[in-house]
Design an enzyme around this catalytic site. Structure first.
Site, PDB file in Angstrom:
ATOM      1  N   HIS A  41       0.834  -1.223   0.000  1.00  0.00           N
ATOM      2  CA  HIS A  41       0.000   0.000   0.000  1.00  0.00           C
ATOM      3  C   HIS A  41       0.867   1.271   0.000  1.00  0.00           C
ATOM      4  O   HIS A  41       0.446   2.304   0.508  1.00  0.00           O
ATOM      5  CB  HIS A  41      -0.957   0.047   1.192  1.00  0.00           C
ATOM      6  CG  HIS A  41      -1.685  -1.242   1.446  1.00  0.00           C
ATOM      7  ND1 HIS A  41      -2.877  -1.549   0.838  1.00  0.00           N
ATOM      8  CD2 HIS A  41      -1.366  -2.328   2.205  1.00  0.00           C
ATOM      9  CE1 HIS A  41      -3.284  -2.757   1.226  1.00  0.00           C
ATOM     10  NE2 HIS A  41      -2.375  -3.251   2.055  1.00  0.00           N
TER      11      HIS A  41
ATOM     12  N   SER B 261      14.451  22.003 -15.927  1.00  0.00           N
ATOM     13  CA  SER B 261      13.242  22.800 -16.130  1.00  0.00           C
ATOM     14  C   SER B 261      13.640  24.125 -16.762  1.00  0.00           C
ATOM     15  O   SER B 261      14.706  24.670 -16.469  1.00  0.00           O
ATOM     16  CB  SER B 261      12.569  23.036 -14.777  1.00  0.00           C
ATOM     17  OG  SER B 261      11.754  24.185 -14.831  1.00  0.00           O
TER      18      SER B 261
ATOM     19  N   LYS C 128      15.701  22.081 -10.660  1.00  0.00           N
ATOM     20  CA  LYS C 128      15.057  20.829 -11.052  1.00  0.00           C
ATOM     21  C   LYS C 128      15.946  19.869 -11.825  1.00  0.00           C
ATOM     22  O   LYS C 128      16.737  20.278 -12.663  1.00  0.00           O
ATOM     23  CB  LYS C 128      13.853  21.155 -11.947  1.00  0.00           C
ATOM     24  CG  LYS C 128      12.688  21.691 -11.166  1.00  0.00           C
ATOM     25  CD  LYS C 128      11.919  20.577 -10.506  1.00  0.00           C
ATOM     26  CE  LYS C 128      10.460  20.984 -10.470  1.00  0.00           C
ATOM     27  NZ  LYS C 128       9.574  19.909 -10.709  1.00  0.00           N
TER      28      LYS C 128
ATOM     29  N   GLU D  44       9.314   8.800 -16.850  1.00  0.00           N
ATOM     30  CA  GLU D  44       7.936   9.251 -17.078  1.00  0.00           C
ATOM     31  C   GLU D  44       7.476   8.952 -18.499  1.00  0.00           C
ATOM     32  O   GLU D  44       6.327   8.556 -18.731  1.00  0.00           O
ATOM     33  CB  GLU D  44       7.819  10.753 -16.783  1.00  0.00           C
ATOM     34  CG  GLU D  44       7.926  11.058 -15.289  1.00  0.00           C
ATOM     35  CD  GLU D  44       8.027  12.553 -14.988  1.00  0.00           C
ATOM     36  OE1 GLU D  44       7.855  13.380 -15.905  1.00  0.00           O
ATOM     37  OE2 GLU D  44       8.291  12.890 -13.823  1.00  0.00           O
TER      38      GLU D  44
ATOM     39  N   GLN E 135      -4.715  -5.081 -43.604  1.00  0.00           N
ATOM     40  CA  GLN E 135      -3.612  -4.160 -43.895  1.00  0.00           C
ATOM     41  C   GLN E 135      -3.361  -3.242 -42.696  1.00  0.00           C
ATOM     42  O   GLN E 135      -2.263  -2.725 -42.524  1.00  0.00           O
ATOM     43  CB  GLN E 135      -3.966  -3.341 -45.140  1.00  0.00           C
ATOM     44  CG  GLN E 135      -2.899  -2.357 -45.549  1.00  0.00           C
ATOM     45  CD  GLN E 135      -3.143  -1.837 -46.962  1.00  0.00           C
ATOM     46  OE1 GLN E 135      -2.950  -2.546 -47.936  1.00  0.00           O
ATOM     47  NE2 GLN E 135      -3.584  -0.596 -47.067  1.00  0.00           N
TER      48      GLN E 135
HETATM   49  N1  ARG Z   1      -1.132  -4.346 -48.686  1.00  0.00           N
HETATM   50  C1  ARG Z   1      -1.877  -5.528 -48.491  1.00  0.00           C
HETATM   51  C2  ARG Z   1      -1.901  -5.870 -47.010  1.00  0.00           C
HETATM   52  O1  ARG Z   1      -1.137  -5.320 -46.308  1.00  0.00           O
HETATM   53  C3  ARG Z   1      -1.260  -6.638 -49.275  1.00  0.00           C
HETATM   54  C4  ARG Z   1      -2.220  -7.740 -49.654  1.00  0.00           C
HETATM   55  C5  ARG Z   1      -3.099  -7.291 -50.741  1.00  0.00           C
HETATM   56  N2  ARG Z   1      -4.034  -8.293 -51.124  1.00  0.00           N
HETATM   57  C6  ARG Z   1      -5.153  -8.005 -51.736  1.00  0.00           C
HETATM   58  N3  ARG Z   1      -5.948  -8.974 -52.014  1.00  0.00           N
HETATM   59  N4  ARG Z   1      -5.487  -6.772 -52.039  1.00  0.00           N
HETATM   60  O2  ARG Z   1      -2.673  -6.662 -46.530  1.00  0.00           O
END
Ligand code: ARG
Length: 473
Positions: free
Chosen positions: A156, A277, A283, A290, A322
């Site tokens: 604590h 600071s 300081k 941090e 993606q």
């Molecule tokens: N840039 C795409 C990704 O990162 C690559 C794969 C693309 N495939 C597709 N069917 N458009 O996932």
């Protein structure tokens, strides 16, 4: 705008759509893995007679050139292309014309990107492990030097019982040791190759998936092509493990910040790792600790973000995936940066041993031991607890510590006390009588240090020679 798939379309892609869809600005980060995957794929196509050995040989040689030239900066990665895969293929076709067009036989960008990301993350898992190892070395050094440095242990954030600095550091050693185990676990589960999964349903070509898997350092091929293109579990596991690393670093940072405060003065952070600071000349701030504490939220954010992205995706590949990249790259850079900086700060911190000891002496951290003394002289524990509670009240009133009471004062509260109480409640005795394994007593701690040293010697992350073999360098 340069894309691989114009055939079916009668109109140009809208410029905004193109930019929204493109990933080249960030997926160029795994150009190396992309080329390595292509080399393995094409070599296998040659061995299987899907391409002639001559065609395969030409493509492999040119892929190696592209890698070398981009690394040397003589070939610029043009952001005109949709993604890194298109860029490499386009350069290959410029240079080899029809032969270059055969690279993508029996492959989809879906299994290609699944492979690239997996290889990239695999490399980062290993490098995170190495950074964790460096940090453990630093912690162990402090443990060895401070088995007799007494400090208060807290619950604590109230002084509880005396421990040693070695013991306190040993807790962090265990945490980061588990983090390394997590890296190893992830590696073991993720090290199967998606290449050959095709778009989602494999291919009609007689691909040798064992061959490509082995050439790329995997244990073997992934056993389901739909899973192969759409599994991002390993990224989630890695982000989760990185989040845990950050949580540990953040707790440690919090302690350093508290210990570095004027009130505690348990440590002094080295000038090289603190900042001043702009207004207050006196300081010296623990900004690094941090920032590490602050950046923890960012890594957690990446984990939650990817978990959320993945939760609604039906099989198999969908473009949502993606989105796994930018946040993962950011989390990796953040966590690795924090590990390296924290290690540097910890290695140079000065521990104020006198302050730690006197803080332990002032906070009644030996009260439990005073009660244990009574128990050892036949007083039931609950009664002993009450007696020592009265002793503490008495001391607070007089502003003294238990060992500053005279034997007469002690006997007034309980006649059981004798001269040997002073030895029993000395901080050194309190610590060194705690000898069960895992406790702070010097002998117990020395046993643990031996085990940790042995552990550090034994654990090496697996590193095969597949890359040297594949690239011939
Ligand atoms: N840039 C795409 C990704 O990162 C690559 C794969 C693309 N495939 C597709 N069917 N458009 O996932």
């Amino acid at each position: 705008m340069a894309q691989l798939w114009g055939g079916r379309f009668t109109k140009e892609t809208d410029k905004l759509v193109y930019n929204f869809n493109a990933s080249i600005t960030f997926d160029q980060k795994f150009l190396k893995q992309d080329i390595e995957g292509s080399i393995a794929h094409v070599s296998m196509l040659g061995k299987q007679g899907i391409l002639t050995e001559e065609e395969a040989g030409k493509i492999v040689a040119e892929l190696k050139n592209i890698l070398e030239q981009t690394e040397a900066g003589t070939l610029e990665i043009s952001e005109e292309y949709e993604d890194v895969h298109s860029f490499v293929e386009a350069v290959l076709i410029q240079r080899l014309s029809d032969t270059g067009k055969k690279l993508h036989t029996g492959r989809s960008r879906n299994d290609q990107v699944a492979l690239d990301m997996r290889m990239y993350v695999r490399m980062e898992v290993a490098s995170t492990d190495a950074l964790l190892r460096d940090l453990l070395e630093t912690i162990l050094k402090i443990m060895k030097a401070h088995t007799e440095t007494i400090m208060p242990g807290f619950t604590h954030l109230q002084k509880a019982q005396p421990v040693t600095l070695a013991h306190h550091m040993g807790a962090y050693f265990e945490m980061f040791k588990r983090d390394r185990m997590r890296m190893r676990d992830i590696y073991e589960r993720m090290n199967y190759c998606p290449l050959g999964s095709g778009a989602l349903a494999g291919t009609t070509y007689p691909l040798d998936r064992e061959d490509t898997a082995q050439a790329l350092g995997f244990y073997g091929p992934m056993l389901n092509s739909m899973d192969g293109v759409s599994d991002r579990d390993y990224v989630i596991e890695y982000l989760s493990a990185l989040s845990t690393v950050m949580m540990h670093l953040s707790r440690f940072s919090e302690e350093i910040i508290i210990w570095n405060s004027n009130e505690y003065q348990f440590v002094e952070i080295d000038d090289a790792y603190s900042t001043g600071s702009s207004i207050m000349p006196q300081k010296k701030n623990p900004d690094i600790a941090e920032l590490v504490r602050g950046k923890t939220g960012r890594v957690y954010g990446a984990l939650i973000s990817l978990l959320t992205t993945m939760k609604g995706i039906p099989l198999a590949y969908n473009k949502d995936m993606q989105e796994d990249k930018e946040l993962t790259f950011d989390a990796i850079d953040t966590a690795k940066g924090c590990l390296a900086l924290f290690q540097g700060m910890l290695a140079t911190v000065r521990f104020q041993e006198d302050r730690m000891r006197s803080s332990a002496a002032l906070g009644f951290t030996n009260a439990t031991d005073a009660a244990d003394y009574l128990v050892n002289h036949g007083v039931p524990f609950r009664d002993a607890h009450g007696i020592v509670g009265r002793i503490v009240l008495y001391c607070i009133d007089k502003n003294i510590s238990i060992d500053e009471m005279s034997l007469e004062e002690l006997k007034n509260i309980s006649p059981v006390f004798e001269e040997d109480i002073y030895e029993a409640v000395s901080l050194k005795t309190c610590v060194n009588k705690r000898l069960t394994i895992g406790a702070p007593g010097k002998e117990a701690m020395e046993q643990v240090i031996l085990l940790e040293e042995k552990y550090l010697k034994e654990t090496e992350f697996p590193k095969g020679d597949w890359e040297e073999k594949l690239l011939g360098r």
